[in-house]
Design an enzyme around this catalytic site. Structure first.
Site, PDB file in Angstrom:
ATOM      1  N   SER A 224       0.827  -1.199   0.000  1.00 30.61           N
ATOM      2  CA  SER A 224       0.000   0.000   0.000  1.00 30.61           C
ATOM      3  C   SER A 224       0.867   1.256   0.000  1.00 30.61           C
ATOM      4  O   SER A 224       1.645   1.467  -0.917  1.00 30.61           O
ATOM      5  CB  SER A 224      -0.962  -0.033   1.186  1.00 30.61           C
ATOM      6  OG  SER A 224      -1.892   1.008   1.123  1.00 30.61           O
TER       7      SER A 224
ATOM      8  N   ASP B 251      -2.949   6.234  -3.865  1.00 33.92           N
ATOM      9  CA  ASP B 251      -1.736   5.613  -3.340  1.00 33.92           C
ATOM     10  C   ASP B 251      -1.257   4.515  -4.288  1.00 33.92           C
ATOM     11  O   ASP B 251      -1.904   4.237  -5.300  1.00 33.92           O
ATOM     12  CB  ASP B 251      -1.974   5.096  -1.919  1.00 33.92           C
ATOM     13  CG  ASP B 251      -2.998   3.982  -1.845  1.00 33.92           C
ATOM     14  OD1 ASP B 251      -3.802   3.843  -2.785  1.00 33.92           O
ATOM     15  OD2 ASP B 251      -3.013   3.248  -0.843  1.00 33.92           O
TER      16      ASP B 251
ATOM     17  N   ASP C 175      -1.269   1.313  -4.622  1.00 35.75           N
ATOM     18  CA  ASP C 175      -2.146   0.239  -5.086  1.00 35.75           C
ATOM     19  C   ASP C 175      -3.564   0.736  -5.376  1.00 35.75           C
ATOM     20  O   ASP C 175      -4.470  -0.053  -5.601  1.00 35.75           O
ATOM     21  CB  ASP C 175      -2.170  -0.931  -4.098  1.00 35.75           C
ATOM     22  CG  ASP C 175      -2.780  -0.574  -2.759  1.00 35.75           C
ATOM     23  OD1 ASP C 175      -2.599   0.579  -2.318  1.00 35.75           O
ATOM     24  OD2 ASP C 175      -3.420  -1.436  -2.138  1.00 35.75           O
TER      25      ASP C 175
ATOM     26  N   ASP D 198      -6.085   2.169  -3.766  1.00 38.04           N
ATOM     27  CA  ASP D 198      -7.307   1.932  -2.993  1.00 38.04           C
ATOM     28  C   ASP D 198      -7.645   3.114  -2.086  1.00 38.04           C
ATOM     29  O   ASP D 198      -8.657   3.086  -1.385  1.00 38.04           O
ATOM     30  CB  ASP D 198      -7.237   0.626  -2.192  1.00 38.04           C
ATOM     31  CG  ASP D 198      -6.126   0.613  -1.150  1.00 38.04           C
ATOM     32  OD1 ASP D 198      -5.335   1.570  -1.088  1.00 38.04           O
ATOM     33  OD2 ASP D 198      -6.054  -0.372  -0.391  1.00 38.04           O
TER      34      ASP D 198
END
Length: 606
Positions: free
Chosen positions: A170, A322, A324, A326
């Protein structure tokens, strides 16, 4: 080799006696030196010992990296029980595969969806996980390029998989990586599956892995990138609302995967003026052009350079996701003049404006009933609840931190009446297509709101200000107290115990009136000393309520990083909030005082 092992064992004993190595690190190194399952790593461990590299050895062996919030996350290093490497990732995938096979109870058509982001070694770990699944007889649907976490959640549901794996850390630093583990509903794992998987991960002896190319040639790994891109675009686009599409958008993927999800979605929805911020466009696990290499939209510094560019280009909004994709971060001009001052919105503020926007659109369409609901967590602003109640819908908010709890609430309450999910850490979800937060669809909703506000000659900050006057000015701030290593873990436990046993009596000049301890399910009234049962989930989370309604502080240890998070909540009544400038200043002073007092308490008790 045997003599080398014996010498190494003697060396770690001596290092422990000398204080160069913690006792727990010594025991974990002993396991890696003597047990056959770690034989591939034995020589590297011995080399570190021969080089007297004790600090590194202590860092990577002082504990066994936990299988925590959805999976395993941490700093990458080739060896170590407390590091992300082939062994710890392999154990994670093998433990998941073993449990899926056991849980299936004879079912043969098992499957797993896997995706990965731009971090270092993400592709390598992906091939490792895919090979382990294939060796266990579990078919893999692979997103064979950088793709977003919400696309993985959707893929699990689309292919009706038994589980899913997302290789990402993340918004963690470039040194880190991780696996997030998903169950068949597309949500990160929850009880009872989590403890069963953890048991198998922690007791993994042998890792069985089929070579990646062999698994592909045998059809045990199927490349599903194009299908998921197409189907995800269809379902995510359906979550939007009709309206104007005239908005000039600057988008930053923060060196991550977001462009592959966000750009097609905005283009499909009719937004023609979308520009990717060039310095953040490169897909790189180093995150080279963000301050401190911290690729997190919660970090205000990531917007500083894009704001200067947006001013010159007269953009209407900056959207950032961010690595990834999400989470969503947003900056917007304070007035209608984009060349003047800009400001960001925090995760709670974004959640409130998006909640109000979605509910207003659903209300206009006439399809809201008292059975419809929004979801938030306990550490997300209570303004969300007020907005929901104003539209005559429920707010499900008695939840622990983590979007997996929002996903669980969707299942429990029924997805057909779910409207919107929001958490303070910039995570948002609409629709039934996934069971995890989605930065791309959040970008879509925010773009639609910006276009509508532009048509009405209003700014995003005007919109937020109207909500603050109506429901009372709310201001929140999350503070992280980092506590690294074995000493840090002890300090974290000591501080959390201090909050329970001897909490502060006053914070920011306000008396602490009650303690809500979710670990022990008790509410303690400070004045009387009487404790009663607390209705809510069980978890390591403490609230300290202050004498003014809507003002409180929460503390909890992070499930993904070595830190304790302090959540500060302040509020003024609508009457006190008519002058927004005065209200903002008053609550900023209170927030600053809360942070100062909480840091002082932590300094004395950790």
């Amino acid at each position: 080799m045997e003599s080398n092992v014996q010498s190494a064992l003697q060396a770690i004993e001596q290092a422990s006696d000398n204080g160069a190595l913690s006792g727990s690190a010594k025991e974990n190194i002993r396991v890696w030196l003597t047990e056959s399952r770690y034989s591939d790593y034995r020589q590297t461990v011995i080399d570190h010992i021969n080089d007297n590299n004790w600090q590194t050895l202590d860092d990577v062996f002082w504990t066994i990296i936990p299988f925590g919030t959805g999976g395993r996350r941490g700093r990458m290093y080739p060896i170590g029980s407390n590091a992300i490497n082939d062994r710890t990732i392999g154990e994670s995938a093998q433990g998941l595969a073993d449990y899926v096979v056991d849980y299936a109870n004879g079912k043969t058509d098992l499957s797993c969806a896997i995706a990965y982001d731009t971090r270092h070694q993400s592709r390598h770990f992906t091939e490792l996980c895919a090979g382990i699944m294939a060796a266990a007889g579990i078919k893999v649907y692979l997103l064979d390029d950088y793709r977003a976490t919400p696309q993985l959640s959707f893929a699990v549901r689309h292919f009706q998989c038994d589980c899913g794996i997302m290789v990402t850390a993340s918004h963690n630093p470039p040194s880190d990586n991780a696996v997030k583990v998903y169950w068949s509903n597309g949500a990160q794992i929850l009880p009872p599956h989590d403890s069963e998987i953890i048991s198998r991960v922690m007791n993994c002896e042998e890792i069985k892995c089929m070579p990646f190319d062999e698994a592909v040639s045998k059809g045990r790994i199927e490349i599903a990138t194009e299908e998921i891109d197409r189907e995800y675009l269809a379902v995510s686009a359906a979550c939007g609302f009709p309206g104007p599409r005239d908005a000039k958008i600057l988008y930053s993927p923060l060196h991550g995967v977001g462009a592959e999800a966000v750009l097609p979605l905005l283009k499909h929805d009719g937004f023609d003026e979308v520009e990717v911020y060039g310095p953040h466009e490169e897909k790189s696990g180093d995150f080279p052009n963000v301050p401190g290499h911290v690729s997190n939209p919660e970090n205000l510094a990531v917007f500083e350079a894009p704001i200067q560019y947006a001013k010159a280009s007269m953009c209407d909004v900056i959207l950032a996701t961010d690595p990834d994709c999400d989470r969503l971060g947003v900056a917007a001009p304070i007035s209608l003049d984009a060349s003047m001052d800009w400001d960001t919105l925090d995760g709670n503020q974004l959640g409130c404006v998006l909640t109000d926007f979605v509910l207003s659109k659903r209300s206009e369409a006439g399809d809201l009933t008292p059975e419809h609901y929004v979801i938030k967590t306990l550490v997300t602003t209570e303004m969300t609840r007020m907005i929901a109640e104003n539209y005559g819908v429920r707010c499900v908010g008695n939840l622990l931190v983590g979007f997996k709890h929002i996903a669980a609430a969707m299942e429990q309450e029924g997805p057909d009446t779910f409207v919107f999910g929001t958490e303070e850490s910039h995570g948002y979800l609409i629709g039934q297509y996934a069971r995890d937060k989605d930065g791309a669809v959040a970008c879509l909703l925010m773009s639609q709101l910006i276009a509508e506000l532009k048509k009405d000659d209003r700014s995003l900050h005007d919109y937020l200000g109207d909500l603050q006057r109506k429901y009372g000015y709310h201001k929140e701030k999350t503070v992280s107290l980092f506590m690294e290593g074995s000493e840090g873990m002890v300090a974290m436990k000591r501080l959390m115990q201090a909050f329970r046993d001897n909490p502060p009596k006053r914070l920011a000049g306000l008396n602490v009136t009650g303690i809500r301890d979710y670990l022990h399910s008790t509410h303690t009234d400070i004045a009387s000393g009487k404790s009663t049962s607390l209705d809510g989930p069980a978890g390591d989370l403490i609230f300290m309520d202050l004498e003014e309604e809507g003002n409180y502080v929460a503390a909890r240890p992070s499930g993904t990083e070595p830190k304790i998070k302090l959540y500060n909540f302040t509020r003024l009544s609508p009457t006190e909030s008519s002058d927004l400038k005065h209200a903002k200043q008053a609550l900023q002073e209170r927030i600053d005082a809360l942070e100062k007092d909480m840091r002082a308490f932590a300094q004395l008790n950790s």
